[in-house]
Enzyme design. Structure first.
Site, PDB file in Angstrom:
ATOM      1  N   ARG A  51       0.597  -0.832  -0.217  1.00 48.10           N
ATOM      2  CA  ARG A  51      -0.321  -0.220   0.092  1.00 48.10           C
ATOM      3  C   ARG A  51       0.951   1.043   0.039  1.00 48.10           C
ATOM      4  O   ARG A  51       0.374   2.747  -1.150  1.00 48.10           O
ATOM      5  CB  ARG A  51      -0.868   0.317   1.524  1.00 48.10           C
ATOM      6  CG  ARG A  51      -2.197  -0.651   0.909  1.00 48.10           C
ATOM      7  CD  ARG A  51      -2.260  -1.267   2.919  1.00 48.10           C
ATOM      8  NE  ARG A  51      -1.191  -2.432   2.866  1.00 48.10           N
ATOM      9  CZ  ARG A  51      -1.564  -3.392   2.641  1.00 48.10           C
ATOM     10  NH1 ARG A  51      -2.528  -3.830   1.321  1.00 48.10           N
ATOM     11  NH2 ARG A  51      -0.698  -4.870   2.897  1.00 48.10           N
ATOM     12  N   THR A  52       1.708   1.298   0.578  1.00 51.52           N
ATOM     13  CA  THR A  52       2.880   2.820   0.850  1.00 51.52           C
ATOM     14  C   THR A  52       3.236   2.952   0.172  1.00 51.52           C
ATOM     15  O   THR A  52       3.011   4.053  -0.533  1.00 51.52           O
ATOM     16  CB  THR A  52       3.539   2.272   2.068  1.00 51.52           C
ATOM     17  OG1 THR A  52       2.538   2.003   3.485  1.00 51.52           O
ATOM     18  CG2 THR A  52       4.353   3.338   2.833  1.00 51.52           C
ATOM     19  N   LYS A  80      26.174  -4.183  -1.820  1.00 51.72           N
ATOM     20  CA  LYS A  80      27.582  -4.473  -2.012  1.00 51.72           C
ATOM     21  C   LYS A  80      28.546  -3.590  -1.120  1.00 51.72           C
ATOM     22  O   LYS A  80      29.582  -3.820  -1.256  1.00 51.72           O
ATOM     23  CB  LYS A  80      27.880  -3.566  -2.866  1.00 51.72           C
ATOM     24  CG  LYS A  80      27.170  -4.203  -4.264  1.00 51.72           C
ATOM     25  CD  LYS A  80      28.437  -3.303  -5.579  1.00 51.72           C
ATOM     26  CE  LYS A  80      27.462  -3.748  -6.849  1.00 51.72           C
ATOM     27  NZ  LYS A  80      27.043  -2.027  -7.504  1.00 51.72           N
ATOM     28  N   ARG A 101      11.144   3.561   2.697  1.00 50.30           N
ATOM     29  CA  ARG A 101      10.924   2.864   4.080  1.00 50.30           C
ATOM     30  C   ARG A 101      12.276   1.916   4.201  1.00 50.30           C
ATOM     31  O   ARG A 101      12.552   1.381   3.165  1.00 50.30           O
ATOM     32  CB  ARG A 101      10.087   1.895   3.547  1.00 50.30           C
ATOM     33  CG  ARG A 101       9.464   0.748   4.960  1.00 50.30           C
ATOM     34  CD  ARG A 101       8.499   0.265   4.416  1.00 50.30           C
ATOM     35  NE  ARG A 101       7.661   0.803   4.693  1.00 50.30           N
ATOM     36  CZ  ARG A 101       5.616   0.227   4.425  1.00 50.30           C
ATOM     37  NH1 ARG A 101       5.717  -1.395   4.463  1.00 50.30           N
ATOM     38  NH2 ARG A 101       4.939   0.681   4.711  1.00 50.30           N
ATOM     39  N   HIS A 129       5.196   5.669  11.718  1.00 51.58           N
ATOM     40  CA  HIS A 129       4.650   5.159   9.796  1.00 51.58           C
ATOM     41  C   HIS A 129       3.998   7.179   9.865  1.00 51.58           C
ATOM     42  O   HIS A 129       2.518   6.854   9.847  1.00 51.58           O
ATOM     43  CB  HIS A 129       3.922   4.414  10.257  1.00 51.58           C
ATOM     44  CG  HIS A 129       4.042   4.027   8.078  1.00 51.58           C
ATOM     45  ND1 HIS A 129       4.224   4.684   7.081  1.00 51.58           N
ATOM     46  CD2 HIS A 129       3.598   2.604   8.292  1.00 51.58           C
ATOM     47  CE1 HIS A 129       3.290   3.954   6.443  1.00 51.58           C
ATOM     48  NE2 HIS A 129       2.967   2.695   7.003  1.00 51.58           N
TER      49      HIS A 129
HETATM   50  N1   CP Z   1       0.137   0.197   5.911  1.00 52.86           N
HETATM   51  C1   CP Z   1       1.088  -0.527   4.941  1.00 52.86           C
HETATM   52  O1   CP Z   1       2.160   0.275   5.624  1.00 52.86           O
HETATM   53  O2   CP Z   1       0.860  -1.473   4.178  1.00 52.86           O
HETATM   54  P1   CP Z   1       2.494  -1.857   3.029  1.00 52.86           P
HETATM   55  O3   CP Z   1       3.319  -2.376   3.858  1.00 52.86           O
HETATM   56  O4   CP Z   1       1.706  -2.678   2.673  1.00 52.86           O
HETATM   57  O5   CP Z   1       3.044  -0.474   3.097  1.00 52.86           O
END
Ligand code: CP
Length: 309
Positions: A51-52, A80, A101, A129
């Site tokens: 999603r993110t 590497k 991320r 998050h």
């Molecule tokens: N909610 C969320 O962070 O989903 P993903 O890990 O799929 O990005």
């Protein structure tokens, strides 16, 4: 650090949160608004995501910008031995904004400190998050008509679940009452309970996901047990099936109750809940597109109020 970075939800004020929610509503009504012409945005995902990453990339595409990046760091020179610092400095040479991320807590803060390019934290370990929080707030506002004075029940992995940590902090402005439902191994960490105490936020802790808890909630926020954060896999096996929401458990719930979950789910919400009108997790994920369009514009200093709407 670029002041436009969004590393922690505590980086932004109540006014900025409300402004982002307003802009999210604008983008929900006008998703295709080409205001990123000439901008290049990097999505650097050192951890898996559906999603993110895809909603951020869709947001850029719908705003007319360009995307570079990776969803699998093993295909990059970090495999590497290139450091995160060097990776960020290199990518900064190419782009206007970095969305990252990372599996390490604090990685996004560190990245934001080694570059002048704005950084958006798309999740750092068990820490924060913040873009998820903006879509959660938008979802709560849309379904409840307000963010104020709500009873929010967080269930499951409250130790490693970064989404509940960010949401808890953002709700400080709106007089929430929290119910934390978790086993001893996964209960809300002391630092977040201290945060509640310091900010006058009411909360109670529960081991049982009882009818009393469910029936007094405006929002139930289910979470997945974060298998990838456990160092002891036997501990994960012991706690992974403790809390599952079934449709019958909602029989006495409030009419305004909505079920949220950041997704992905494993077994925390039975499929028999999906057709209940109180299930909102798929719409919640859709709201992520609009919230992230707003976040990207803010990070790039684009004021949509001054643009030709
Ligand atoms: N909610 C969320 O962070 O989903 P993903 O890990 O799929 O990005």
């Amino acid at each position: 650090m670029n002041s436009s970075s969004l590393v922690s939800i505590s980086d932004i004020s109540k006014e900025e949160i409300l402004s982002l929610l307003n802009q999210a509503r604008y983008f929900e009504e006008n998703p295709n608004h080409k205001i990123l012409d000439g901008k290049v945005i990097a999505t650097l995902f050192f951890e898996p995501s559906t999603r993110t990453r895809l909603s951020f990339e869709t947001a850029v595409n719908r705003l007319g910008g360009r995307i570079i990046g990776f969803s699998d760091a093993s295909t990059t020179s970090s495999s590497k031995g290139e450091t995160l610092k060097d990776t960020i400095k290199m990518v900064s040479n190419y782009v206007d904004l970095i969305i990252m991320r990372h599996y390490l807590e604090g990685a996004a803060r560190y990245a934001s400190e080694v570059t002048d390019t704005p950084v958006i934290n798309a999740g750092d370990g068990a820490n924060q998050h913040p873009s998820q929080t903006m879509l959660d707030l938008y979802s709560i506002y849309k379904t409840q008509g307000t963010l104020d004075n709500l009873t929010i029940t967080m269930v499951g992995d409250l130790k490693y679940g970064r989404t509940v940590h960010s949401l808890l902090m953002a709700m400080q402005y709106f007089n929430p009452t929290f119910r934390f439902v978790a086993c001893d191994e996964l209960k809300m960490p002391a630092e977040y309970k201290d945060f509640c105490d310091k900010n006058g936020i009411k909360y109670t802790e529960h081991k049982e996901f009882s009818a009393e808890v469910i029936n007094s909630s405006d929002i139930i926020y289910m979470t997945r047990v974060q298998r990838e954060r456990f160092t002891d896999i036997m501990e994960y096996e012991r706690v992974k099936n403790l809390y599952t929401l079934h449709n019958a458990m909602l029989d006495g719930s409030r009419d305004n109750l909505r079920i949220l979950h950041p997704l992905p789910r494993v077994n925390e919400i039975d499929y028999d809940v999906d057709d209940n009108p109180k299930a909102y997790y798929f719409q919640q994920a859709q709201n992520g597109l609009y919230a992230r369009q707003a976040i990207i514009c803010k990070a790039l200093g684009i004021d949509i109020n001054k643009e030709d709407k």
